[in-house]
Design an enzyme around this catalytic site. Structure first.
Site, short mmCIF file in Angstrom:
data_model
loop_
_atom_site.label_atom_id
_atom_site.label_comp_id
_atom_site.label_asym_id
_atom_site.label_seq_id
_atom_site.Cartn_x
_atom_site.Cartn_y
_atom_site.Cartn_z
N TYR A 228 0.84 -1.19 0.00
CA TYR A 228 0.00 0.00 0.00
C TYR A 228 0.89 1.25 0.00
O TYR A 228 1.64 1.49 0.95
CB TYR A 228 -0.94 0.03 1.21
CG TYR A 228 -1.94 -1.09 1.29
CD1 TYR A 228 -2.22 -1.90 0.18
CD2 TYR A 228 -2.64 -1.34 2.46
CE1 TYR A 228 -3.15 -2.92 0.26
CE2 TYR A 228 -3.57 -2.36 2.55
CZ TYR A 228 -3.82 -3.16 1.44
OH TYR A 228 -4.74 -4.17 1.53
N SER B 228 -13.89 -4.24 1.22
CA SER B 228 -14.87 -3.63 0.32
C SER B 228 -16.31 -3.99 0.66
O SER B 228 -17.10 -4.33 -0.22
CB SER B 228 -14.57 -4.02 -1.14
OG SER B 228 -15.27 -3.20 -2.04
N LYS C 240 -24.27 6.91 -3.44
CA LYS C 240 -23.83 8.26 -3.84
C LYS C 240 -23.59 8.39 -5.34
O LYS C 240 -23.54 9.50 -5.86
CB LYS C 240 -22.58 8.66 -3.06
CG LYS C 240 -21.33 7.86 -3.37
CD LYS C 240 -20.18 8.32 -2.49
CE LYS C 240 -18.92 7.51 -2.70
NZ LYS C 240 -17.84 7.93 -1.79
N ASN D 240 -19.79 4.51 9.77
CA ASN D 240 -19.74 3.07 9.47
C ASN D 240 -19.74 2.19 10.71
O ASN D 240 -20.28 1.08 10.68
CB ASN D 240 -18.51 2.75 8.61
CG ASN D 240 -18.64 3.25 7.19
OD1 ASN D 240 -19.73 3.53 6.71
ND2 ASN D 240 -17.52 3.37 6.50
#
Length: 334
Positions: free
Chosen positions: A54, A206, A216, A296
């Site tokens: 990453y 995900s 959205k 979340n």
């Protein structure tokens, strides 16, 4: 926050974990990344997932700095290896050489002397599985890694790893990290039944399908400014496969009233949905703003009734990917 065991292991993790793929070291500035990590801590998240690839190590460095000063024994820090992290032929894959060197670099970047979980980011067809598992087992015996797992492995690959570990007396893998959400359910037919039987837990990534399940992205409209779909650095290509399907985007809009019935936002519904699967140990969320974290985490502990689960299935069934062959590692090292 609610907590679950990681598979059949004794390790307890937060139902919702914080992951920094794409965001840290690339999409957002470090102060924003640190604010998101601190929001996660404030909300009771104790489990943090990253990987050496990453942002080519920068994500691990940012996470390490963001967690500095926290009580280490109160955290579960996960990382992964496989993808290239340098120009050399051995700067990739799951060879013993790369495993041993990669963990040392991850520990240095994260500023810790051990990882709670170390994961094979993909299956390496170029390395004997016995070699990788022995190297992982050595790290466990050295105390540099407490548990080992895999990410995006097929059921037959997981089964082979478990069999070899049992035959050689090595530490077994305790987890798999697959993509899983309302639209991507390829683990359900083969991976989940095997893992339930063998005590391997899923740490899913995900859960909101790169933001698509939040609603959205409106059909017939350009993506909102600042969204993932507008930023090549933040994985826009992962979202495009959904944005090209206007029928799907239309159908996703119908999730909002279902979420409202449950007293949830669409994002919370999506995260809560993956947590209904008893083989899921934790759902990874990412964020570029602290308020996304705070929103979340409200999915933790939510139990959706069977009727609502069925209505979601009916709404999205024609768009769901279920083919287990869609889980695939490169045949050759990248």
């Amino acid at each position: 926050m609610e907590f679950r065991h990681l598979g059949r292991s004794g390790l307890v993790v937060s139902e919702i974990s914080y992951g920094n793929w794409i965001t840290h070291g690339s999409q957002v500035e470090e102060d924003a990344a640190v604010a998101c990590v601190h929001a996660a801590l404030d909300e009771g998240i104790t489990t943090f997932d990253t990987a050496d690839v990453y942002a080519q190590g920068r994500a691990e460095e940012v996470l390490g700095r963001a967690l500095r000063g926290q009580r280490r024994d109160g955290l579960e820090i996960f990382s992964k290896l496989y993808w290239p992290v340098g120009p050399g032929r051995n700067d990739r894959g799951l060879s013993r050489k790369h495993v041993i060197r990669a963990v040392e670099e991850s520990l240095r970047r994260l500023g810790t002397d051990y990882l709670d979980l170390y994961q094979a980011h993909r299956f390496d067809h170029a390395t004997p599985l016995e070699e990788t598992l022995r190297a992982f087992d050595d790290l466990v015996r050295q105390g540099k890694v407490l548990y080992v797992g895999v990410s995006e492995w097929r059921a037959d690959e997981i089964e082979r790893a478990l069999k070899i570990a049992d035959e050689m007396g090595l530490d077994r893998i305790v987890s798999n990290q697959p993509q899983y959400n309302m639209l991507w359910r390829v683990i359900e037919s083969e991976v989940v039944p095997l893992c339930e039987r063998e005590g391997v837990g899923q740490i899913v990534w995900s859960p909101i399908a790169q933001g698509v399940l939040t609603g959205k992205y409106k059909p017939g409209q350009p993506p909102p400014a600042g969204s993932r779909a507008t930023d090549e650095k933040s994985g826009a290509h992962f979202v495009r496969r959904y944005l090209d399907d206007q029928d799907l985007l239309t159908r996703v809009q119908e999730l909002a009233p279902l979420a409202a019935e449950a007293g949830l936002s669409p994002a919370q519904l999506a995260v809560a949905w993956v947590l209904q699967n008893p083989n899921v140990s934790s759902a990874i969320i990412g964020a570029s703003r602290p308020e996304q974290v705070r929103d979340n985490v409200k999915a933790a502990g939510v139990r959706l009734d069977a009727g609502l689960m069925s209505r979601i299935d009916e709404l999205l069934s024609e768009f769901v990917q279920r083919d287990p062959s869609l889980t695939a590692s490169p045949k050759e090292r990248p």
